[in-house]
Design an enzyme around this catalytic site. Structure first.
Site, mmCIF file in Angstrom:
data_model
loop_
_atom_site.group_PDB
_atom_site.id
_atom_site.type_symbol
_atom_site.label_atom_id
_atom_site.label_comp_id
_atom_site.label_asym_id
_atom_site.label_seq_id
_atom_site.Cartn_x
_atom_site.Cartn_y
_atom_site.Cartn_z
ATOM 1 N N PHE A 25 0.860 -1.188 0.000
ATOM 2 C CA PHE A 25 0.000 0.000 0.000
ATOM 3 C C PHE A 25 0.899 1.242 0.000
ATOM 4 O O PHE A 25 1.843 1.339 0.770
ATOM 5 C CB PHE A 25 -0.866 0.002 1.267
ATOM 6 C CG PHE A 25 -2.221 0.640 1.089
ATOM 7 C CD1 PHE A 25 -3.371 -0.125 1.049
ATOM 8 C CD2 PHE A 25 -2.330 2.016 0.960
ATOM 9 C CE1 PHE A 25 -4.615 0.465 0.889
ATOM 10 C CE2 PHE A 25 -3.567 2.614 0.802
ATOM 11 C CZ PHE A 25 -4.715 1.836 0.761
ATOM 12 N N ALA A 83 3.219 3.325 5.022
ATOM 13 C CA ALA A 83 2.739 4.710 4.975
ATOM 14 C C ALA A 83 1.218 4.685 5.017
ATOM 15 O O ALA A 83 0.587 4.054 4.161
ATOM 16 C CB ALA A 83 3.221 5.401 3.699
ATOM 17 N N ILE A 85 -1.965 7.174 4.871
ATOM 18 C CA ILE A 85 -2.291 8.561 4.497
ATOM 19 C C ILE A 85 -3.783 8.789 4.716
ATOM 20 O O ILE A 85 -4.612 8.001 4.250
ATOM 21 C CB ILE A 85 -1.875 8.838 3.034
ATOM 22 C CG1 ILE A 85 -0.361 8.609 2.893
ATOM 23 C CG2 ILE A 85 -2.252 10.273 2.635
ATOM 24 C CD1 ILE A 85 0.181 8.684 1.482
ATOM 25 N N HIS A 91 -11.009 5.476 8.719
ATOM 26 C CA HIS A 91 -10.203 4.264 8.481
ATOM 27 C C HIS A 91 -8.752 4.464 8.918
ATOM 28 O O HIS A 91 -8.151 3.593 9.572
ATOM 29 C CB HIS A 91 -10.257 3.940 6.984
ATOM 30 C CG HIS A 91 -9.643 2.630 6.616
ATOM 31 N ND1 HIS A 91 -10.228 1.419 6.890
ATOM 32 C CD2 HIS A 91 -8.477 2.338 5.980
ATOM 33 C CE1 HIS A 91 -9.464 0.452 6.438
ATOM 34 N NE2 HIS A 91 -8.384 0.976 5.879
ATOM 35 N N ARG A 130 8.785 13.009 4.041
ATOM 36 C CA ARG A 130 9.439 12.114 5.015
ATOM 37 C C ARG A 130 10.023 10.865 4.367
ATOM 38 O O ARG A 130 10.498 9.970 5.070
ATOM 39 C CB ARG A 130 8.417 11.728 6.101
ATOM 40 C CG ARG A 130 8.086 12.919 6.988
ATOM 41 C CD ARG A 130 6.767 12.787 7.712
ATOM 42 N NE ARG A 130 6.530 13.964 8.560
ATOM 43 C CZ ARG A 130 6.143 15.163 8.106
ATOM 44 N NH1 ARG A 130 5.914 15.341 6.818
ATOM 45 N NH2 ARG A 130 5.969 16.165 8.936
#
Ligand code: INI
Length: 156
Positions: A25, A83, A85, A91, A130
């Protein structure tokens, strides 16, 4: 003033066996974290043969896979990379909470250093920052923290 006895970790990865767990993902971000972690470990003396990269679906799966790797006793440390987001629904909060709690549980249950390289960002821009740009690279930081912790624990 007297100097306290100090225990600190040497950043030498020679002779270690390390597992890197990385999510598919958001792979365009996570691949940058993997690259940073691998590069850091190689530059600190770990040959590629001593690293195992495990690809998994998403951050929610990180705790289970870290747990299996820890239970195998084959590794001196794990770097967990992913990660999350934020989207339009809650969720994000559930995935982040379970991933971070689960990883913390594994590291304590197995006395095994797990570098926490899971980005939890409000936007794609924050994640990009990052993952090897102006916010540094959290994959590097996670690998460095894991290595230092391995070397500290050896002395305790
Ligand atoms: N997994 C992530 O690693 N990052 C995300 O941003 C994300 N979002 O936003 O949904 C995500 N979801 C998938 C989740 O981790 C599980 O793989 C999925 O729910 C199946 O168990």
């Amino acid at each position: 003033m007297t100097t306290p006895t100090t225990i600190a970790g040497q950043l030498n990865a020679q002779g270690l066996r390390i597992a890197i767990v990385a999510t598919r993902f958001n792979d365009f971000i996570v691949d940058r974290l993997v690259g940073g972690a691998v590069d850091y470990l190689e530059r600190h003396g770990l040959p590629a043969d001593n690293m195992t990269l495990v690809r998994i679906p998403g951050a929610f799966e990180l705790p289970l896979v870290c747990k299996k790797l820890a239970a195998s006793k084959k590794y001196d440390g794990i770097v967990a990379l992913g990660a999350v987001i934020r989207g339009a629904t809650p969720h994000f909060d559930y995935v982040c909470a379970e991933a971070s709690k689960g990883i913390a549980h594994v590291t304590l249950e197995y006395d095994l250093p797990v570098g926490f390289g899971l980005l939890t960002c409000d936007s794609i821009e924050q994640a990009i920052e990052r993952a090897g740009s102006k916010g540094g690279n959290k994959g590097v930081e996670a690998a460095a923290a894991m290595l230092e912790t391995i070397r500290v624990l050896e002395q305790l």
